[in-house]
Write a protein that holds these residues in place. Structure first.
Motif, PDB file in Angstrom:
ATOM      1  N   GLU A 112      55.167   6.404  27.249  1.00  0.00           N
ATOM      2  CA  GLU A 112      55.927   6.346  28.476  1.00  0.00           C
ATOM      3  C   GLU A 112      57.300   5.717  27.827  1.00  0.00           C
ATOM      4  OE1 GLU A 112      56.016   4.860  32.953  1.00  0.00           O
ATOM      5  OE2 GLU A 112      54.271   4.452  31.982  1.00  0.00           O
TER       6      GLU A 112
ATOM      7  N   GLU B 233      58.613   6.182  25.180  1.00  0.00           N
ATOM      8  CA  GLU B 233      59.126   7.220  24.408  1.00  0.00           C
ATOM      9  C   GLU B 233      59.860   8.387  25.378  1.00  0.00           C
ATOM     10  OE1 GLU B 233      56.173   8.865  21.866  1.00  0.00           O
ATOM     11  OE2 GLU B 233      56.635   7.236  20.326  1.00  0.00           O
ATOM     12  N   SER B 234      59.379   8.722  26.330  1.00  0.00           N
ATOM     13  CA  SER B 234      59.777   9.539  27.321  1.00  0.00           C
ATOM     14  C   SER B 234      60.992   8.849  28.061  1.00  0.00           C
ATOM     15  CB  SER B 234      58.754   9.789  28.567  1.00  0.00           C
ATOM     16  OG  SER B 234      58.575   8.711  29.344  1.00  0.00           O
TER      17      SER B 234
ATOM     18  N   ARG C 171      63.048   7.024  26.494  1.00  0.00           N
ATOM     19  CA  ARG C 171      64.046   6.981  25.033  1.00  0.00           C
ATOM     20  C   ARG C 171      64.572   8.359  25.141  1.00  0.00           C
ATOM     21  NH1 ARG C 171      61.389   7.204  19.841  1.00  0.00           N
ATOM     22  NH2 ARG C 171      60.973   9.261  20.682  1.00  0.00           N
ATOM     23  N   ASP C 172      63.852   9.415  25.284  1.00  0.00           N
ATOM     24  CA  ASP C 172      64.429  10.782  25.483  1.00  0.00           C
ATOM     25  C   ASP C 172      65.223  11.023  26.466  1.00  0.00           C
ATOM     26  OD1 ASP C 172      62.930  11.034  22.937  1.00  0.00           O
ATOM     27  OD2 ASP C 172      61.326  12.032  23.826  1.00  0.00           O
ATOM     28  N   GLN C 173      64.703  10.625  27.618  1.00  0.00           N
ATOM     29  CA  GLN C 173      65.520  10.984  28.904  1.00  0.00           C
ATOM     30  C   GLN C 173      66.796  10.245  28.839  1.00  0.00           C
ATOM     31  OE1 GLN C 173      64.129   8.680  32.520  1.00  0.00           O
ATOM     32  NE2 GLN C 173      64.880  10.707  33.841  1.00  0.00           N
TER      33      GLN C 173
ATOM     34  N   LYS D  64      68.543   9.562  26.230  1.00  0.00           N
ATOM     35  CA  LYS D  64      69.235  10.173  24.963  1.00  0.00           C
ATOM     36  C   LYS D  64      70.099  11.485  25.877  1.00  0.00           C
ATOM     37  CE  LYS D  64      67.726  10.475  21.068  1.00  0.00           C
ATOM     38  NZ  LYS D  64      67.167  10.713  19.904  1.00  0.00           N
ATOM     39  N   GLN D  65      69.098  11.966  26.645  1.00  0.00           N
ATOM     40  CA  GLN D  65      69.691  13.304  27.353  1.00  0.00           C
ATOM     41  C   GLN D  65      70.823  12.968  28.337  1.00  0.00           C
ATOM     42  OE1 GLN D  65      66.850  15.366  29.738  1.00  0.00           O
ATOM     43  NE2 GLN D  65      67.646  17.338  29.149  1.00  0.00           N
TER      44      GLN D  65
ATOM     45  N   GLN E  26      74.188  12.048  26.849  1.00  0.00           N
ATOM     46  CA  GLN E  26      74.926  13.336  25.981  1.00  0.00           C
ATOM     47  C   GLN E  26      75.192  14.291  27.074  1.00  0.00           C
ATOM     48  OE1 GLN E  26      72.005  14.271  22.831  1.00  0.00           O
ATOM     49  NE2 GLN E  26      72.891  12.398  21.492  1.00  0.00           N
TER      50      GLN E  26
ATOM     51  N   ASP F  43      69.358   3.835  21.521  1.00  0.00           N
ATOM     52  CA  ASP F  43      68.277   4.636  20.822  1.00  0.00           C
ATOM     53  C   ASP F  43      67.752   3.497  20.032  1.00  0.00           C
ATOM     54  OD1 ASP F  43      68.425   6.941  21.639  1.00  0.00           O
ATOM     55  OD2 ASP F  43      69.394   7.902  20.093  1.00  0.00           O
TER      56      ASP F  43
ATOM     57  N   ASP G  45      63.824   2.306  20.270  1.00  0.00           N
ATOM     58  CA  ASP G  45      62.880   2.477  19.224  1.00  0.00           C
ATOM     59  C   ASP G  45      62.109   1.189  18.782  1.00  0.00           C
ATOM     60  OD1 ASP G  45      63.332   5.436  18.786  1.00  0.00           O
ATOM     61  OD2 ASP G  45      65.074   4.808  17.478  1.00  0.00           O
TER      62      ASP G  45
END
Length: 281
Positions: free
Chosen positions: A113, A115-116, A118-120, A122-123, A126, A175, A179
């Motif tokens: 969860e 990780e999800s 983290r990806d969100q 980052k999106q 950017q 990030d 991580d």
């Protein structure tokens, strides 16, 4: 006496001509709705109208900037709010992961969860704005002029959002923080997981501060837009007063001029008749 009489018809005709000209201008003013048709007829009003026109053009450009900045600012506020909510949830997950009764499988689910998130994150950092540019620019933020001496950045830069977050007495990027949090939950020790609690607090505080500042910026844009709109309304009303005919006043003036012209014609006719009688006599 003869020289005086000789001048009277000229004076009378001149006065009638002037009154006729004024009557014609007043008729034109009533018909067109404009108080004057040439700058020379009202120089001071024309200068003020020209000044009001330039002022309106400048304020239009500021309002356009505010409109564009407002869209970007609200988009940035929404993105920051989403990240802040994710950071709060991340803190809840880290607290949960610090329960020593959890199994490795349970912690792996928590890590997934995170990780999800983290990806969100980052999106979101950017993301592009509504005009195709970076919502959070690298380097100095792009500023827009919203008043004579006021330049405003509609969104913070990437550095302040995601690359320079205060943690553990230093700074780190978003990030890396996420991580390290994920690794501590998945494979770290009890001490590693405990350390992440303080880091999640730093993360929540960081984005809460960004949201507060962004909210103030959005309010400032709204207030400036309201001020400029009121200024333009005042300018429009003033220009209308200078440029447009006051119909009731113009009609009253027109009627008064007609009365004066009739009186001038009668006076001229009487004066001219008297002069002829005196000459005959």
């Amino acid at each position: 006496m003869e020289s005086i009489n000789r001048n009277r018809p000229h004076d009378g005709i001149q006065k009638q001509s002037e009154l006729s000209t004024l009557i014609g201008k007043t008729q034109e003013s009533i018909a067109s709705g404009k108080s004057f048709s040439r700058p020379s007829e009202a120089p001071s009003s024309w200068l003020e109208i020209s000044s009001l026109g330039r002022k309106a053009a400048i304020e239009d450009s500021w309002l356009n900037n505010i409109g564009r900045a407002g869209i970007m600012a609200q988009q940035a506020e929404s993105s920051l709010d989403t990240i802040a909510s994710g950071a709060i949830r991340a803190k809840e997950l880290v607290i949960l992961a610090n329960n020593n009764t959890l199994s490795a499988t349970d912690r792996d689910v928590i890590a997934l969860e995170l990780e999800s998130f983290r990806d969100q994150f980052k999106q979101l950092v950017q993301a592009k704005d509504s005009y195709g540019g970076d919502l959070f620019h690298s380097g100095d933020p792009i500023k827009m002029r919203i008043d004579t001496n006021v330049l405003l950045a509609p969104s913070p830069n990437l550095q302040s959002v995601a690359l320079s977050i205060d943690v553990d007495g230093g700074t780190s990027d978003l990030d890396t923080i996420m991580d390290e949090m994920i690794n501590a939950i998945r494979t770290g020790t009890t001490a590693d997981r405990a350390t992440q609690l303080g880091r999640t607090d730093s993360l929540v505080n960081h984005f809460s501060s960004l949201i507060a500042n962004q909210g103030l910026l959005v309010n400032r844009l709204d207030q400036q837009e309201d001020r400029l709109q009121k200024s333009q309304l005042t300018s429009t009303e003033r220009r209308s007063m200078l440029e447009n005919t006051d119909i009731s006043e113009a009609v009253a003036r027109f009627q008064s001029l007609l009365v004066n012209l009739e009186a001038a014609q009668k006076l001229y006719a009487k004066s001219n008749s008297t002069s002829l009688i005196q000459l005959i006599g």
